[in-house]
Structures are given as C-alpha cells and as structure tokens.
Write an enzyme that holds these catalytic residues in place. Sequence first.
Site, short mmCIF file in Angstrom:
data_model
loop_
_atom_site.label_atom_id
_atom_site.label_comp_id
_atom_site.label_asym_id
_atom_site.label_seq_id
_atom_site.Cartn_x
_atom_site.Cartn_y
_atom_site.Cartn_z
CG ASP A 158 -0.41 -0.57 2.88
OD1 ASP A 158 0.92 -0.62 2.73
OD2 ASP A 158 -1.30 -0.79 3.27
CG HIS B 169 1.39 6.63 -0.45
ND1 HIS B 169 -0.01 7.45 0.22
CD2 HIS B 169 1.84 7.77 -0.31
CE1 HIS B 169 0.14 9.06 1.05
NE2 HIS B 169 1.62 9.08 0.45
CD GLU B 170 5.24 7.69 -1.47
OE1 GLU B 170 5.67 9.02 -2.37
OE2 GLU B 170 5.66 7.70 -0.24
CG HIS C 141 2.28 11.65 -4.08
ND1 HIS C 141 1.03 11.88 -3.75
CD2 HIS C 141 2.59 10.97 -3.33
CE1 HIS C 141 1.34 12.01 -2.86
NE2 HIS C 141 1.86 10.88 -2.07
CE1 TYR D 95 1.66 16.63 -1.11
CE2 TYR D 95 3.05 17.39 0.09
CZ TYR D 95 2.53 16.63 -0.63
OH TYR D 95 3.08 15.47 0.27
CD GLU E 114 0.72 12.63 1.53
OE1 GLU E 114 1.18 11.71 1.01
OE2 GLU E 114 1.63 12.89 -0.02
CG ASP F 217 -5.35 -3.48 6.57
OD1 ASP F 217 -4.51 -2.32 6.16
OD2 ASP F 217 -3.62 -4.55 6.51
CD GLU G 89 -1.28 -2.80 6.68
OE1 GLU G 89 -1.61 -3.28 5.66
OE2 GLU G 89 -1.54 -1.71 6.61
CE1 TYR H 87 6.72 2.03 11.60
CE2 TYR H 87 4.55 1.74 10.73
CZ TYR H 87 5.66 2.45 10.80
OH TYR H 87 5.35 4.14 10.42
CG ASP I 98 3.05 18.05 6.15
OD1 ASP I 98 3.55 17.45 5.71
OD2 ASP I 98 2.13 17.52 6.96
CG HIS J 49 2.68 13.76 5.08
ND1 HIS J 49 2.75 14.50 4.81
CD2 HIS J 49 2.68 12.60 4.08
CE1 HIS J 49 3.34 14.36 3.91
NE2 HIS J 49 3.46 12.89 3.47
#
Length: 512
Positions: free
Chosen positions: A351, A355-356, A359, A370, A379, A393, A398, A401, A434, A439
Amino acid sequence: MFKRNLAILTIAGLSCGILAPTASYADSQTKEELPQAYNVKADQDLNEVLKNMPDDYKVKDNADQYQLVKKEKDDLGFTHYTLKPKAEGYFAEAAEVKIHTDKTGKVVFVNGDLDQGKLEVKNETKINQNKAIELAFKSIEKSRDEVKNLSGKDAVQDAKIVVDEKTNRAVYALDLAYTLPEAAHWIIKVDAENGNIIEKQNVLEEASQVTGSGIGSDGQVKSPLKMTEDNGKYVLLDTTHKGKIGTMGFESFQGDSIIGTLVSNIKSFFDQDKFKAAVDAHYFTDQVYQYYKDVHNRESYDGQGSDINSYVNVPDPDTGGNWSNAAWTGAEMIYGDGDQVTENSFTAANDVIAHEITHGVTSSSADLVYKYQPGALNESFSDVFGYFVDSDDWTMGEDLYKTPNTAIRDLKDPKKYDQPDNMKDYKNYSIKYDNGGVHINSGIPNKAAYNTITKLGKEKSEQIYYRALTKYLTRQSNFSDASRALIQSAKDLYGQKDADAVKAAWNEVGVK
C-alpha cells in the site's frame, strides 16, 4: 551497462513522502454549480455555458476570456472540457474551469475557479526567458550548469510566461527538476518585469525477458518476479509492460552522488537477505502497475506508459544511517531501509508503493497543488488507492513495522495516528509545516473515503474515486470540491442513490 547515478536525496525536498515531518490556511476559490439546462454541440458553445452561469459567479462576466486547453471523452461517452482564462496572449497560471457533458452533450457539471475575476496584465515584460531562468537558479543557490538529471534531460522542464491570477502580473512559471547534486523539483515564479522571485516551492514525484522469484521482507516467496536475463545475470528489469519497471540498489556515496545499479543475481531466485528490499519494490510496483491497467485501463502512472524506476537501500542523506521514509520525486521512487530494529524496509508494504505511484497518477491528472487542502487531498487520494490495492485492512503501511498493530495512518480511525476525522478538528498549519498539514488533515478525506467504501463497497468506490481524480478535480480543489466531484462521479457511473451515499459520507465528516 545498467549503471546509473542517483543524487543524494534531501528529505526536506521530498514533499510527496509517505510520512509527515516530525516537528493560514486560505481556502481555494473553487466551487461548482450546475448552469441552466444547456447542450454543447460544438466547442464554441463552451463560452455560452459560462455566460449562462448564475449571476453570483464572476466567470459569467469574463466568459470570453476562457479558451479550451483540453478535451477528453471517457468510456461513458461523457466529454470533459478544461478551459483557462487568457489575457494579452498569456494564460492564467493555475485558474481553470471544467465543463462536463453527458453523451448527448447536456451539461451535467461545471467546476473550478468560477469566482475568478477578470484576468489582466498590469506589468510589462522586461526580462527574457534566459534571464528568468538564471534568476530562478540563483534563488535556490544553484547554477544551471551544476545540476543535471540521470537521463540527461535538461533540468528546465518548463519555462513560460503566465499571468498570476492573484496579482494580475505576468510571471515566468519555471519547473526545475534534477537529481544531481541532490534531488529536487522546484516550481518557481519570477516577475516578468522586475525579476523578483514571487514564489518558490520544492515539490518533491535488449535482453530476454524471464520470470523468477525472490524472498521479501516478510520471509515469503514473491512470484512471479519479472526480470531480464543479460549475459548470464538476472536483472530486476521488467519489460513486459509498455512502461518498463527497473529496480536499482544503492552502492556508495561518491562526492555529491550516489552510485546505484539495477539489482542483479546469478540465478533467477533472489533468496539472499540483501535482496529483500529490492524484491518487494520490484514485485509490488508490478502489482500496482497491473492494478491501474486492469481496473482503470491506465498505462503506468501517467497513462502514457512511462517507465517506473525504484531505488532501494537509500540512506539518510544527513547522517548516512538508515532512512525511514519513501517518496515519489516527481519522476522516480525512492525507499529507505527503516531502522531495521522496529521497521522493515519501506518497500515492504504494497500500500505504500501504491501510495507513491498514485502521486504520479495525481501529478499527471488533477495535479493537485501540494499545499493546504489540495495537498491534503493529494495525500488522501494516495492513501485511498493504497487501500484499493491492499484492501485486507484499513491501515496504511502496517507491513513496514515489526511491532504488531502499528501503522502510519488508519482510514477507519484517523485519530489513532493523530489525524483529525472531521472538519471541526481541522488543523490550521502554516505553509512552513508539512506544506500546511498535508499529511495531517488528509485524515478528514480519508475518513470520508472509509464512509464511502463501507456504504458502496470497494468496486464501486474505486471507480468513483478514479473518475473524480482524473476527470473532475482541478489543481486548487479543496475538500468541498472533492466531495462534489465524487458525488458527480457516482451519479455518472451508478445513479442518484449512490451519489446520495457519497454525499452522506462527506457530510459525516463535516464537509458540505
């Protein structure tokens, strides 16, 4: 033959990273309104549509300034027209209006900068393009000669005179992108009369084909892994798509450069620990490419089949240690290895890779500015399509980690990771933090997406979101604009009942 240089990457310049920095909003003018019943039979009718807008919209009085710059017909037979105001031969820098018609030519939706006043040019053009470019580089303490791209492409991507619609002054709009001596993608505006820097922002983005396999960060075999056999080596270069997918590995620092090569092995099974990050990056990039191709008939991130190159094992440019981030530079993907104690490589989550790459989809479609709400939408759409690729999920990242139940963000419960989930909790950050909280405040549209998906299901929702992103949103769209664009997309695709469900999803987060 595959060796390429990659610049040392400055984290501050990577605006489209997966993580926010660890450290007053002004809404865009965009609105939408249905005009009186009107049919577009020819392009010349578009200005008449604008003239027939309700009286409280300024575009009505300046309709003759608008010129058609893009016309696109979609699979439903709808036609989407993009118009921009023009004065003294120059287009507005960002202001635009979109008119959308169904297959009969009936206008179904009008949106964009409908409150844009008359476009004028109140200054003279006294400096030439080369001088503007020189001043732009000077403002970032670089010279044109010292920066370069791996591909050999000129760092000056675009240099044209436009009208700053806020000041009605002619300015040079410059797009500077380079990878050496460090990766950067600058958008700079230079006043055409006095050379003043009006704005600057770093928006950081044959051999035989065979299949093999490899072991990823989770210890599982990733197969098929599409690669190229070249002179007895197996190279992570996938040429099965219109756009090639290449996965590069960091080798060493040399002065202000990073030396990297396409990852290769003497066998087609990449089973060593040193290959894990590359295996994940290569496998998941192919997965995301295939998702956009299969579900949305989109060829690569830009719809044109451009190559996608990923760089893995990229270190922290400041410390030389492990880097806990991933980013789209505007042209390529870069991934750090995480701290390796609590984190895996930042390629370990499909994911995050989705995501990247999204973009890139956004930059080549809606091109959302942006910063502030448009940036938070930028984002959010990346997070939402991250979910569409990995819908097991509601969490983002996730798999990065090693500690269970840890993630970067949660679409179902944004507050779990310190994001607001309703407009009443919107964070008014300055542009210096930011980019105005892109974000952070993305939690609000993320929650609206969760509401939408739980009401309509994944299959309908992903079509609605893709249509809104690629057909309806404009550069300065805010949360309300996104809500309306998604409602209209749902109506186009599935009818009023589903459109009402999308409206309810956004109402629940306080966006009207």
